[in-house]
Design a protein around this motif. Structure first.
Motif, mmCIF file in Angstrom:
data_model
loop_
_atom_site.group_PDB
_atom_site.id
_atom_site.type_symbol
_atom_site.label_atom_id
_atom_site.label_comp_id
_atom_site.label_asym_id
_atom_site.label_seq_id
_atom_site.Cartn_x
_atom_site.Cartn_y
_atom_site.Cartn_z
ATOM 1 N N VAL A 24 23.960 -0.892 23.949
ATOM 2 C CA VAL A 24 24.945 0.050 23.762
ATOM 3 C C VAL A 24 25.737 -0.353 22.764
ATOM 4 O O VAL A 24 26.227 0.444 21.941
ATOM 5 N N LYS A 25 26.241 -1.598 22.509
ATOM 6 C CA LYS A 25 27.285 -1.833 21.649
ATOM 7 C C LYS A 25 26.453 -1.649 20.144
ATOM 8 O O LYS A 25 27.260 -1.201 19.137
ATOM 9 N N ASN A 26 25.229 -2.149 20.012
ATOM 10 C CA ASN A 26 24.694 -2.016 18.680
ATOM 11 C C ASN A 26 24.612 -0.357 18.383
ATOM 12 O O ASN A 26 24.750 -0.046 17.094
ATOM 13 N N LEU A 27 24.397 0.624 19.431
ATOM 14 C CA LEU A 27 24.175 2.066 19.228
ATOM 15 C C LEU A 27 25.526 2.593 18.964
ATOM 16 O O LEU A 27 25.708 3.423 17.785
ATOM 17 N N GLU A 28 26.507 1.790 19.219
ATOM 18 C CA GLU A 28 27.961 2.282 19.142
ATOM 19 C C GLU A 28 28.315 2.080 17.463
ATOM 20 O O GLU A 28 28.599 2.955 16.866
ATOM 21 N N THR A 29 27.987 0.791 17.006
ATOM 22 C CA THR A 29 27.925 0.467 15.628
ATOM 23 C C THR A 29 27.131 1.246 14.539
ATOM 24 O O THR A 29 27.643 1.733 13.924
ATOM 25 N N THR A 30 25.840 1.364 15.242
ATOM 26 C CA THR A 30 25.066 2.453 14.507
ATOM 27 C C THR A 30 25.823 3.742 14.111
ATOM 28 O O THR A 30 25.915 4.255 13.118
ATOM 29 N N ILE A 31 26.242 4.418 15.381
ATOM 30 C CA ILE A 31 26.868 5.751 15.322
ATOM 31 C C ILE A 31 27.979 5.505 14.359
ATOM 32 O O ILE A 31 28.369 6.669 13.740
ATOM 33 N N GLY A 32 28.753 4.568 14.461
ATOM 34 C CA GLY A 32 29.879 4.338 13.712
ATOM 35 C C GLY A 32 29.612 4.654 11.969
ATOM 36 O O GLY A 32 30.297 5.082 11.399
ATOM 37 N N ASN A 33 28.505 3.744 12.060
ATOM 38 C CA ASN A 33 28.308 3.554 10.352
ATOM 39 C C ASN A 33 27.839 5.165 10.012
ATOM 40 O O ASN A 33 28.169 5.532 8.861
ATOM 41 N N LEU A 34 27.186 5.655 10.964
ATOM 42 C CA LEU A 34 26.730 7.141 10.630
ATOM 43 C C LEU A 34 27.697 8.121 10.302
ATOM 44 O O LEU A 34 27.581 8.771 9.416
ATOM 45 N N ASN A 35 28.734 7.930 11.096
ATOM 46 C CA ASN A 35 29.974 8.913 10.833
ATOM 47 C C ASN A 35 30.842 8.391 9.546
ATOM 48 O O ASN A 35 31.175 9.378 8.896
ATOM 49 N N LYS A 36 30.547 7.369 9.053
ATOM 50 C CA LYS A 36 31.006 6.874 7.762
ATOM 51 C C LYS A 36 30.330 7.386 6.791
ATOM 52 O O LYS A 36 30.969 7.999 5.683
ATOM 53 N N VAL A 37 28.908 7.119 6.928
ATOM 54 C CA VAL A 37 28.006 7.807 5.847
ATOM 55 C C VAL A 37 28.260 9.404 5.698
ATOM 56 O O VAL A 37 28.511 9.865 4.630
ATOM 57 N N LEU A 38 28.463 10.411 6.948
ATOM 58 C CA LEU A 38 28.583 11.638 6.943
ATOM 59 C C LEU A 38 30.047 12.126 6.177
ATOM 60 O O LEU A 38 30.102 12.941 5.730
ATOM 61 N N ALA A 39 30.898 11.237 6.501
ATOM 62 C CA ALA A 39 32.410 11.317 5.870
ATOM 63 C C ALA A 39 32.355 11.335 4.459
ATOM 64 O O ALA A 39 32.731 12.023 3.819
ATOM 65 N N LYS A 40 31.578 10.266 4.073
ATOM 66 C CA LYS A 40 31.673 10.113 2.689
ATOM 67 C C LYS A 40 30.615 11.307 1.758
ATOM 68 O O LYS A 40 31.151 11.772 0.832
ATOM 69 N N ILE A 41 29.750 11.678 2.477
ATOM 70 C CA ILE A 41 28.943 12.950 1.991
ATOM 71 C C ILE A 41 29.928 14.144 2.110
ATOM 72 O O ILE A 41 29.608 14.875 0.939
ATOM 73 N N ASP A 42 30.608 14.147 3.081
ATOM 74 C CA ASP A 42 31.539 15.420 3.092
ATOM 75 C C ASP A 42 32.610 15.325 2.031
ATOM 76 O O ASP A 42 33.080 16.216 1.792
ATOM 77 N N GLU A 43 32.981 14.067 1.633
ATOM 78 C CA GLU A 43 33.933 13.911 0.783
ATOM 79 C C GLU A 43 33.266 13.797 -0.551
ATOM 80 O O GLU A 43 34.083 13.981 -1.748
ATOM 81 N N GLY A 44 31.946 14.090 -0.821
ATOM 82 C CA GLY A 44 31.274 14.153 -2.201
ATOM 83 C C GLY A 44 30.984 13.005 -2.985
ATOM 84 O O GLY A 44 30.731 12.925 -3.926
ATOM 85 N N GLU A 45 31.095 11.946 -2.273
ATOM 86 C CA GLU A 45 30.635 10.519 -2.541
ATOM 87 C C GLU A 45 29.189 10.317 -2.623
ATOM 88 O O GLU A 45 28.698 10.728 -1.711
#
Length: 322
Positions: A237-258
């Motif tokens: 569960v902890k690894n899944l939470e870390t993966t979801i956090g990283n995915l959220n960061k990637v999606l945030a960068k995509i939304d910002e145009g990076e």
């Protein structure tokens, strides 16, 4: 020396008078050779105080009441009492009237004061107070209680009168019917309870078996939870939470145009170019399907290839005009 009969008679008479005076003084509780101070106190009501009653200080008898008489026409009583000289106190002390017992009787107790004022001397009149006795306290406390009881009885009587006025013959009949219906309902509940008890008694074995099965199921669930805990579910569960956090960061960068994907999502010119290229590719494939001779020339046995003639309603021309 021989005394005459007259002298003997005089001595006997004088002795008798002396003894009479001693007895009378004793009966009046006033010793003949007493040097105690004589003090006075004025009360509006002595509550049955009698001459000869003891006068005390801190519970110790120091004198007696000599006499009680009216002081004025208002009915105030002047009490004369004696106090021996073995204890000195201020003339500002008070003579308190109090109950000497439960069944009655009054006494005087001196409340000594030591305030630097002149000491009391014979002939002084002390200030007075009265301490309520047990009977008086009971009467004082019973008076409000008596008023409350009388009010409660009056209210209860009014309530009963109003209740009797409400309970006419029709109401009484309805009340009887309601009570009878309530009795029937209680009997019905009793029958239901008896039926339920019989049902439980008949199916006791099945209930015990069901409870045992439930215990087995809960035990299996407990073992399953222990197995999941031992299998490292928390780490997963902890690894899944870390993966979801990283995915959220990637999606945030995509939304910002990076990044490339972000630029592809945010760059409108690139979107327009891709859209136009898709349209042109579609036209090219359509033209190739409709006019294959424009793109492929096949010469068999050295035959001269014919010139390509542009067909009417060529979609390529429409696109160029547009």
């Amino acid at each position: 020396m021989k005394l005459s009969r007259e002298i003997k008679t005089g001595i006997i008479v004088l002795g008798g008078i002396f003894l009479f005076i001693l007895g009378f003084s004793y009966l009046k509780s006033a010793p003949l050779f007493d040097d105690s101070k004589i003090l006075y106190a004025v009360y509006d009501h002595v509550g049955g105080l009698q001459p000869g009653t003891q006068v005390s200080i801190n519970g110790f008898a120091v004198g007696k009441v000599q006499s009680i008489q009216f002081k004025d026409t208002a009915g105030n009583l002047l009490v004369t009492f004696s106090v021996n000289n073995s204890f000195e106190f201020s003339r500002n002390s008070k003579a308190q009237l109090y109950d000497t017992g439960i069944i009655g009787g009054k006494g005087i107790q001196i409340q000594p004061v030591f305030d630097g004022a002149p000491m009391v001397k014979s002939g002084d009149t002390l200030a007075t107070t009265s301490k309520p006795g047990l009977t008086e306290l009971v009467q004082q406390n019973l008076a409000p209680l008596q008023l409350k009881i009388e009010g409660a009885v009056s209210d209860a009587d009014s309530l009963l009168v109003n209740f009797n006025e409400i309970l006419d013959d029709n109401t009484k009949l309805n009340l009887r019917q309601s009570i009878a219906g309530l009795n029937q309902l209680i009997r019905s509940f009793q029958g239901s309870a008896n039926t339920l008890n019989n049902l439980l008694a008949e199916n006791k074995g099945q209930l015990d078996s069901s409870i045992t099965n439930i215990n087995h199921i809960t035990g299996n669930f407990s073992k399953l939870s222990d197995s999941l805990a031992n299998a490292g579910l928390a780490g997963t569960v902890k690894n899944l939470e870390t993966t979801i956090g990283n995915l959220n960061k990637v999606l945030a960068k995509i939304d910002e145009g990076e990044g490339s994907l972000g630029k592809l999502v945010k760059d409108e010119a690139l979107y327009n170019n891709l859209s136009n290229a898709s349209k042109e590719l579609d036209l090219l494939l359509q033209d190739f399907r409709l006019n294959p001779k424009r793109y492929v020339n096949v010469s068999v046995f050295g035959k001269k290839q014919k010139e390509y003639t542009l067909p009417d309603n060529d979609p390529a021309e429409k696109t160029e005009k547009q």
